[in-house]
Design a protein around this motif. Structure first.
Motif, short mmCIF file in Angstrom:
data_model
loop_
_atom_site.label_atom_id
_atom_site.label_comp_id
_atom_site.label_asym_id
_atom_site.label_seq_id
_atom_site.Cartn_x
_atom_site.Cartn_y
_atom_site.Cartn_z
N ASN A 395 0.82 -1.21 0.00
CA ASN A 395 0.00 0.00 0.00
C ASN A 395 0.86 1.26 0.00
OD1 ASN A 395 -1.47 2.15 2.07
ND2 ASN A 395 -2.86 1.27 0.57
N ASP A 396 1.93 1.27 0.77
CA ASP A 396 2.81 2.45 0.83
C ASP A 396 3.47 2.73 -0.51
OD1 ASP A 396 2.16 2.67 3.49
OD2 ASP A 396 3.96 1.64 4.20
N GLN A 397 4.05 1.70 -1.11
CA GLN A 397 4.78 1.89 -2.36
C GLN A 397 3.86 2.24 -3.53
OE1 GLN A 397 8.05 2.00 -2.90
NE2 GLN A 397 8.52 1.61 -0.74
N SER A 398 2.60 1.84 -3.45
CA SER A 398 1.68 2.16 -4.55
C SER A 398 1.37 3.65 -4.63
CB SER A 398 0.38 1.37 -4.37
OG SER A 398 -0.35 1.83 -3.25
N ARG A 399 1.69 4.42 -3.59
CA ARG A 399 1.39 5.85 -3.57
C ARG A 399 2.63 6.74 -3.47
NH1 ARG A 399 -4.04 6.73 -2.65
NH2 ARG A 399 -5.24 4.86 -2.14
N VAL A 400 3.80 6.12 -3.42
CA VAL A 400 5.04 6.89 -3.26
C VAL A 400 5.26 7.87 -4.41
CG1 VAL A 400 7.57 6.65 -3.32
CG2 VAL A 400 6.21 5.27 -1.74
N MET A 422 -5.00 9.97 -11.37
CA MET A 422 -6.35 9.55 -10.99
C MET A 422 -6.37 8.08 -10.59
SD MET A 422 -9.49 10.56 -10.65
CE MET A 422 -9.57 12.07 -11.63
N GLN A 423 -5.64 7.29 -11.33
CA GLN A 423 -5.59 5.86 -11.05
C GLN A 423 -5.00 5.59 -9.66
OE1 GLN A 423 -3.70 3.41 -14.09
NE2 GLN A 423 -2.66 2.24 -12.51
N ILE A 424 -3.90 6.25 -9.33
CA ILE A 424 -3.22 6.01 -8.07
C ILE A 424 -4.01 6.55 -6.89
CG2 ILE A 424 -1.13 6.51 -6.74
CD1 ILE A 424 0.43 6.49 -9.34
N THR A 425 -4.60 7.72 -7.05
CA THR A 425 -5.31 8.35 -5.93
C THR A 425 -6.65 7.70 -5.64
OG1 THR A 425 -6.19 10.00 -7.47
CG2 THR A 425 -4.22 10.59 -6.22
N THR A 426 -7.30 7.12 -6.63
CA THR A 426 -8.64 6.57 -6.43
C THR A 426 -8.66 5.07 -6.21
OG1 THR A 426 -8.97 6.33 -8.82
CG2 THR A 426 -9.70 8.39 -7.79
#
Length: 467
Positions: A395-400, A422-426
Motif C-alpha cells: 500500500n505504501d509503495q503504490s502511492r510513493v 487519478m488511477q493512483i489516488t482513487t
C-alpha cells in the motif's frame, strides 16, 4: 501500444482497472489445470513496445533469455521446496526457470504426501478440540493458566490444519498466479525498467525467520523436558525423553488417549510439522508482499528520477506498468487473503494468551522457563510486526510516486499523466484479510488497540471469576 479505454471512472476504485487492463495482458483458459499464457512478442524493428496478443503458449514465448533468475518465481522457489517437506503447496516444477513448467496434479506423490500430513494434523486437531470442549467452562478461568491449558492446543493445531488446507486449495491457483506474475514482469521489463533484486532479500528473510523459529522451538523442547534425566544414566533413553516431553507439553492429549511409544512419536512429529506451518504462514505473506512492493519501488524510482532530472517520459507506458502491477496485486490478494486472515487471527490470539500468562506467572518458575517465555513472546510480537510492515509496504509503495506527479513540469504533463494520478489516488491498492481489513501501517495501531482491549477484558473476567 496497449489499448485501454476508460480505465478509470469516478465511481470505481478496485475492480475497473483489472477489468480493462488485465484481459489485454493475459487470457486464461477456462480449465484451471491447463492454463496457457498469451504470447509475448519481441520488440519490432520500429521500436514499438511488445504487446500481448491473443494466442497460445509457444516454446519460445518464455525462453531462457526471458527468464530472469531474479524473477519472483525463481527467488521464492527454494523456500517453497523446503515447505513441501512439511506438506505445504504440492506443486511440481518449482525449481524450473520458467513458471510455465509448474504443474499441480490431484493424483501425484506430492499430493498424496500433503494429504497424509494434513490427516495427521487433523487427528491432532480433533483430539485437541475434544479436550477443549471437555475442559472449557467457568472454572477454567479460576485456575491459573486454565485458559491456556484448555484452548492453546486446539487453536494451535486447528490453525496448522486450516493452513495446510488453504495451501492445498492455493496450489492449482498458484500455478496460474505465477504465470500471470511472470507475464507482468516481462511486460514491465519491456519498458526498460530496472529489475528488483529479490533472491537474497527473500533468502535472508527466510533464514532469519526460520532460524529464530528453530531456536524458539528448541527452547520449548528444553522447557518441557526439564524433568528428563540428562546425566546419561540408564534412564536417559529416547523413550523416556518422549514420555517426559509428551506428558509435559501435550498432557491434554494424554487425557483422552493412553500414552505409548507410537503415540509419543506421533505427537513429536506432528508438533514439529505444525510449528513449521505456523511460522511459514507469516513468512509466506512477507515474501509475497516483498515481491510486489519491490516492483512498485523500482517503478517509483524510475519515475521520480526522470521527473527530478526533467527527462522525457512516456507517461502512457508508465501508466500501463502501474495498471498491470495493480491488477497483479489484486489477483494475489484474491488468492492469499485467507492466509492473511488466518495469520492475524492466530497471532492475535497467542499474543493475548501469552500476555495473560505473563501477568500471572508462578513465582517458582525456573530461569529456563522465564527465558523461553520472554523469548517466545518477543519473537511472536516481532513476527507479527514484520508481517504487518511487509504487507503494508504494498500500500505504501503504490502511492510513493504521487509527489513526483504533483511536481511534474507543465511541458511534460499530459492526459496520460492525469490518468495515472487519478488511477493512483482513487484505486485502493492493498493486501487484505478476506476484505475484512486492509493491511496498512494504520492497521498495526488497530491491532495493538485490539490486543489491549481484549487483554483488559480477559484480566477483568479472570479476576471476577476468582472472586
Amino acid at each position: 501500444m496497449l489499448k485501454t479505454k476508460k480505465i478509470l471512472s469516478s465511481g470505481s476504485k478496485r475492480s475497473t482497472t483489472c477489468q480493462k487492463i488485465w484481459p489485454l495482458l493475459v487470457r486464461r483458459k477456462k480449465k484451471l489445470m491447463e492454463p496457457r499464457l498469451t504470447e509475448l512478442h519481441p520488440v519490432d524493428s520500429q521500436g514499438e513496445r511488445p504487446v500481448l496478443r491473443n494466442g497460445f503458449l509457444s516454446e519460445h514465448s518464455l525462453s531462457t533469455s526471458n527468464n530472469d533468475p531474479e524473477s519472483f518465481h525463481c527467488a521464492i522457489a527454494p523456500v517453497l521446496v523446503l515447505a513441501q517437506l512439511f506438506g505445504i503447496l504440492p506443486v511440481s516444477g518449482l525449481l524450473q526457470l520458467t513458471p510455465s513448467k509448474l504443474r499441480f496434479a490431484k493424483f501425484s506423490p506430492r499430493t498424496a504426501y500433503t494429504t497424509f500430513i494434513t490427516t495427521m494434523v487433523l487427528v491432532m486437531a480433533i483430539l485437541s478440540n475434544i479436550h477443549m470442549i471437555r475442559t472449557l467452562n467457568s472454572t477454567t478461568f479460576e485456575v491459573q493458566g486454565g485458559i491456556a491449558a484448555a484452548t492453546a492446543g486446539a487453536v494451535f493445531y486447528s490453525n496448522s490444519m486450516i493452513g495446510l488446507i488453504i495451501f492445498f486449495w492455493l496450489s492449482p491457483r498458484w500455478v496460474i498466479l505465477q504465470r500471470d506474475w511472470r507475464v507482468m514482469e516481462q511486460f514491465i521489463d519491456s519498458n526498460k525498467a530496472t529489475r528488483p533484486k529479490l533472491r537474497w532479500k527473500l533468502y535472508a528473510m527466510s533464514v532469519t525467520i526460520l532460524l529464530l523459529a528453530v531456536i524458539e522451538h528448541v527452547l520449548s523442547i528444553a522447557v518441557n523436558s526439564e524433568k528428563y534425566d540428562w546425566s546419561g544414566t540408564a534412564n536417559s533413553t529416547f523413550q523416556n525423553f518422549l514420555n517426559v516431553y509428551c506428558n509435559s507439553s501435550h498432557a491434554f492429549i494424554l487425557e483422552t488417549l493412553r500414552y505409548n511409544l507410537a503415540l509419543g512419536i506421533f505427537i513429536f512429529i506432528v508438533s514439529k510439522l505444525s510449528t513449521f506451518t505456523w511460522n511459514f504462514i507469516d513468512l509466506f505473506i512477507m515474501m509475497v508482499s516483498t515481491g510486489l512492493a519491490e516492483r512498485y519501488k523500482t517503478l517509483n524510482k524510475q519515475v521520480t528520477t526522470s521527473v527530478s532530472k526533467h527527462r522525457t517520459i512516456d507517461w502512457s507506458r508508465v501508466r500501463e506498468d502501474y495498471a498491470a502491477l495493480t491488477c497483479m496485486v489484486k489477483k494475489v490478494d484474491a488468492d492469499i487473503a485467507p492466509i492473511i486472515l488466518l495469520s492475524f487471527a492466530n497471532n492475535l490470539y497467542f499474543i493475548c494468551l501469552q500476555l495473560l500468562n505473563g501477568l500471572s506467572q508462578p513465582d517458582d518458575s525456573s530461569l529456563l522457563s522465564n527465558i523461553y517465555f520472554f523469548g517466545s513472546f518477543a519473537f511472536l510480537i516481532g513476527r507479527t510486526i514484520l508481517v504487518t510492515l511487509f504487507a503494508s509496504r504494498v500500500n505504501d509503495q503504490s502511492r510513493v510516486v504521487l509527489p513526483a506527479l504533483y511536481t511534474c513540469s507543465a511541458s511534460a504533463y499530459n492526459i496520460e499523466t492525469e490518468r495515472l494520478m487519478m488511477q493512483i489516488t482513487t484505486d485502493d491498492v492493498a493486501l487484505t484479510g478476506m476484505r475484512f481489513f486492509s493491511v496498512t501501517r494504520n492497521f498495526m495501531l488497530a491491532v495493538a488497540g485490539a490486543i489491549v482491549t481484549y487483554e483488559v477484558v480477559l484480566l477483568q473476567f479472570n479476576v471476577s471469576m476468582k472472586k
